[in-house]
Each structure stands twice: as C-alpha cells, then as structure tokens.
Scaffold this active site. Structure first.
Site, PDB file in Angstrom:
ATOM      1  N   TRP A   1      42.257  28.127  30.069  1.00  0.00           N
ATOM      2  CA  TRP A   1      42.264  29.032  31.886  1.00  0.00           C
ATOM      3  C   TRP A   1      41.561  27.605  31.896  1.00  0.00           C
ATOM      4  CZ3 TRP A   1      37.654  32.153  33.456  1.00  0.00           C
ATOM      5  CH2 TRP A   1      38.946  32.555  34.799  1.00  0.00           C
TER       6      TRP A   1
ATOM      7  N   ASP B   1      35.688  35.501  25.455  1.00  0.00           N
ATOM      8  CA  ASP B   1      36.054  35.126  26.887  1.00  0.00           C
ATOM      9  C   ASP B   1      37.744  36.316  26.151  1.00  0.00           C
ATOM     10  OD1 ASP B   1      37.238  35.671  29.294  1.00  0.00           O
ATOM     11  OD2 ASP B   1      37.952  33.424  29.766  1.00  0.00           O
TER      12      ASP B   1
ATOM     13  N   LYS C   1      43.127  42.731  34.066  1.00  0.00           N
ATOM     14  CA  LYS C   1      44.725  42.895  33.604  1.00  0.00           C
ATOM     15  C   LYS C   1      44.921  43.962  33.103  1.00  0.00           C
ATOM     16  CE  LYS C   1      44.761  38.627  33.853  1.00  0.00           C
ATOM     17  NZ  LYS C   1      45.267  36.993  35.034  1.00  0.00           N
TER      18      LYS C   1
HETATM   19  C1  LIG Z   1      40.827  33.339  30.268  1.00  0.00           C
HETATM   20  C2  LIG Z   1      40.648  33.420  31.282  1.00  0.00           C
HETATM   21  N1  LIG Z   1      39.490  34.615  31.792  1.00  0.00           N
HETATM   22  C3  LIG Z   1      39.297  34.851  32.142  1.00  0.00           C
HETATM   23  C4  LIG Z   1      39.974  36.037  32.990  1.00  0.00           C
HETATM   24  C5  LIG Z   1      39.290  36.027  34.657  1.00  0.00           C
HETATM   25  O1  LIG Z   1      40.278  37.043  35.112  1.00  0.00           O
HETATM   26  P1  LIG Z   1      39.322  38.277  36.663  1.00  0.00           P
HETATM   27  O2  LIG Z   1      38.538  36.958  37.480  1.00  0.00           O
HETATM   28  O3  LIG Z   1      40.401  38.088  37.657  1.00  0.00           O
HETATM   29  O4  LIG Z   1      39.031  38.993  35.969  1.00  0.00           O
HETATM   30  C6  LIG Z   1      41.272  35.024  33.209  1.00  0.00           C
HETATM   31  C7  LIG Z   1      42.351  35.536  34.443  1.00  0.00           C
HETATM   32  O5  LIG Z   1      43.969  35.285  34.101  1.00  0.00           O
HETATM   33  C8  LIG Z   1      41.709  34.684  32.442  1.00  0.00           C
HETATM   34  O6  LIG Z   1      42.741  34.276  31.974  1.00  0.00           O
END
Ligand SMILES: Cc1ncc(COP(=O)(O)O)c(C=O)c1O
Length: 438
Positions: free
Chosen positions: A163, A245, A283
């Site tokens: 990511w 993560d 999600k």
């Molecule tokens: C691997 C990963 N970590 C963290 C996030 C964090 O998302 P958010 O800040 O929307 O909770 C995402 C979102 O796409 C992700 O794919």
C-alpha cells in the site's frame, strides 16, 4: 480593507500594483517539491471525468454492491437509527485524548482474539497499550511517529509492493525505508524465499518490519500458517520489531479469527517479542469516511505501570497532532461489538461482502477461460480480499482505460469490488483484447 464608495460592499477594489513583481520577490513556497497526487485519487478523478456509458472503476479500495453502489452495512444502518432515536445529549462531546475506552477494549479483543477472560488472557491484556486513531492511516502514522522517537530503528522494511501510503508515512518520519521481495511475478505467487533471504541477510536488530495481517494490499497473497511461523521465528531470532497493519479483518475471508491468525500467533507464541498493530475499521464496517481505528503497542512485560507509561507517551503525541479521534464512527463500532446479536448481524454483513467478492473473482476467471484468453488466470480465484494483482502490464492497463474505459492502477491491481454481474463480461472482453493486442 477600505470599501470604495463608488462600488457596492460586494465588490473588491484591486490594491495598487506592488512595486515588487513576482520575479524579484518569489513566494517563500516557490521551491516546494513536486509531489504527484496519490495515483488512486488521480485515477478516480479520471474515471469521474469519463462520460462513456460502460465505464468501469476497478481502482479504489472500497466495497461496492452488485449495482456498483456504496453499501452501508445493514447493521450500521440499524445502529445509526438506534443512536439517532436515543438522542444522547453527550453524543458530540469530546472523547478523552486516548479515545473511547470501551471501544478500545473491544477493538483490542477483536484483533488479538480475546474473549474467554482466562487468567492468561488477562495477563496478555496487561501487555497492550491502545489508543484511538484517525482510522488505519492514523494508526500507521502514530505507530511510525512513536517508534521513530522511542525505538529509533535504523530502518523500516516494507514489502515490495505494498500500500503506497506505507512509504509516505515512514518517509515523513525520516526513517530509512528498505523493501523486501514479496511478489514473484513469474509464478504470480508470494515470494516467501525472497522475503526470508533478504531479511535474513540484511535486516538488523531493532529494524521495524511491516507486515500485512491479512489480504495483502495490493497482491491479495498471504503467507501460509507455516510461513507465518517461520517469519515470527526470524523476527525473534534477529530482534526485528513486527509492525502489523490490519485493515481487512473479517473482510478478507469473512472469518474474523482466520483473518487475525498471524497476529494472534505472534502474540501467543513469542511472549518476549515486542510488536505493534495498526487497526482500521474502514473496510470491515464500511465506515471509510468516519475514520475509525486504533493503534496497539504490545510490550513484553505484563505490567500496568509500563502499559500506562506507553499510553501517556502516545497521548502526548496525539494531543499535539489531533487532540483526540472523532467519536461518531467509533460509537457505531462499539455499539455493535458490545451486543452479541448485533455482532452476529455484522458477521452476516461481512459474509455478504466477502462472498460477493469471491463470486466476482470466479465470474471473471470463468469468462476469461471461456474466451481462451492467453495466460494463466487461476490467481484471480486464489488471491484473497479486495484486490487482485492481475498480472496485466502498465501498457495493458493504459489500453484498458483508453480503449475500454476500464480504470485500474498501472501496477495491474484491480479492485474486485468494482465488478458486477452486469459489467463482468464486458471487463473480461476488455482484458482479453488488451492481452492479445498489447
Ligand atoms: C494495507 C492498508 N493499510 C491501511 C489502510 C488504511 O485505511 P484507512 O485509513 O481508510 O483506515 C488501507 C486502506 O486502503 C490499506 O489497504
């Protein structure tokens, strides 16, 4: 500003031309670095601007239903109504700096698999300091900030690919970033040997190693349980600091325990290893814009004093950054996790989302088989979670956009949630065309 009497109060008289022009008096900000807008957001903008009736968006990591529309979870809608009717006068009050204590305990129990309240569990809980964050991004950020200040790692190891925000978050803390191989392009598989060899040879004590708890973004490929065990052994042997993560618990397989197996294994089987976890509810609750998340730091001492000290230090950083997290979304999550019946309903919603993704993976695969599209496509069904690393090249992805109005990242990552029963045949034909002709 003086209002010119000849003009109305809504008009604005331009000030007299300055004697200093821009060339002799450049802005203090004229030398800013030229960053590209995050590629996913740029792709969304191009998709919105496209007027083609059959355009398809396979870019952003958000769930869509079979009509291609956003889907507020049934349980979330139900709880929103309940909360509205409750009309709690305190619903817009500040949280504490650490966040909502009940929410944090429930969030911790969810990702670390607590529930039985055994003495062993209670002891483990004493090792974990938790704070509420601005969703998963904020949890990653607070973790990077805290560790760069107090662990002072020489480097952070990030999977290649990952990511993209992992890079930005750690770059901002000035920690040297190194990548470990993750994807074997030829085999379209997780490169376990490559990862282990690189870390074995090059990682050093105190380095941070970023691990996706499940449903690796962007590849959709996770280590097997045996491989996770070997990764945990390597972290322990080399004194690395695992940073999990967890953005897709329950969303990936539909099973909350299965999707946090790696985290629970590390916690229970490596009692002396310290680690941390960034948790997102974007999600799995469909609460993308509400920014619900938590950061958990696991020490190796079951001590309430140490836990408190870590928490106070995290709170010091939080106070200076965002004071405290928002309460709207975390109240929804807390209400669901506190109630066994609502939790069952949530589980049902998770199954609806993960099943639809599996059905779409299979539908795309079947259609490519039917068309006889050159190449192997089994990976579409074996990868898990929101994304598929399709194996399409950047040139093929360009052609998909230009010729067929199908939008996905140049890396070949497709967000499977953008597929519907109506557009999947169209998308398969578009894949078939670009594979044969580009
Ligand atoms: C691997 C990963 N970590 C963290 C996030 C964090 O998302 P958010 O800040 O929307 O909770 C995402 C979102 O796409 C992700 O794919």
């Amino acid at each position: 500003m003086t209002i010119n009497s000849a003009s109305g109060p809504d008009s604005y008289a331009a000030p007299a031309a300055s004697t200093l022009d821009a060339a002799s008096n450049p802005s203090l900000f004229s030398e800013l670095p030229r960053y590209q807008i995050d590629s996913v957001f740029a792709l969304i903008a191009d998709y919105i601007a496209d007027t083609h009736p059959e355009k398809v968006s396979l870019g952003p990591g958000v769930y869509r239903d079979d009509q291609g529309a956003p889907w507020p979870l049934n349980v979330v809608e139900k709880v929103e109504k309940q909360l509205f009717e409750k009309n709690d006068a305190g619903r817009h009050e500040y949280l504490t700096i650490a966040g909502d204590g009940t929410f944090l305990e429930l969030a911790r129990d969810l990702c670390f698999g607590f529930g039985e309240g055994t003495p062993e569990e209670e002891k483990l809980k004493l090792k974990i300091a938790s704070v509420q964050t601005i969703s998963g991004t904020g949890a990653n950020h607070m973790g990077a900030l805290f560790l760069s200040k107090y662990l002072k790692p020489a480097r952070v190891w990030i999977s290649d690919p990952t990511w993209m925000n992992h890079h930005t978050i750690w770059e901002l803390q000035g920690v040297e970033r190194r990548t470990y191989p993750y994807y074997h392009a030829e085999k379209r598989a997780f490169d376990f040997e490559g990862m282990m060899a690189t870390l074995e040879e090059q990682a050093e004590k105190n380095d941070v190693i970023l691990l996706h708890a499940c449903a690796h973004n962007p590849t959709g490929l996770d280590p097997t349980k045996e491989q996770w065990k070997a990764i945990a052994d390597l972290c322990e042997r080399k004194g690395l600091f695992p940073f999990f993560d967890s953005a897709y618990q329950g969303f990936a397989s539909g099973n909350l325990t299965e999707d946090s197996w790696s985290v629970q294994y590390f916690l229970r089987n490596k009692p002396n290893m310290e680690m941390c976890l960034a948790q997102s509810f974007s999600k799995n609750f469909g609460l993308y814009g509400q920014r619900v998340g938590a950061f958990h730091l696991v020490s190796n001492e079951p001590s309430s004093e140490l836990r408190e000290s870590i928490k106070v230090n995290l709170c010091h950083l939080i106070r200076g950054e965002y004071s405290m997290a928002p309460r709207g979304g975390s109240t929804i999550v807390k209400t669901v996790l506190l109630d066994e019946q609502l939790k069952k309903e949530w589980q049902n919603d998770l199954t609806i989302m993960s099943d639809r993704i599996k059905v779409m993976r299979k539908a795309l695969y079947d259609e490519l088989q039917r068309l006889g599209t050159p190449g192997t496509w089994e990976h579409l069904v074996t990868q898990i979670g929101m994304f598929s690393y399709t194996g399409l090249t950047a040139a093929q992805c360009h052609a998909l956009r230009g010729k067929h109005h199908v939008y996905m990242l140049d890396s070949g990552r497709a967000s499977i949630t953008g597929l519907t029963s109506e557009n999947v045949v169209y998308v398969a034909r578009a894949f078939d065309d670009v594979v044969r002709n580009n």
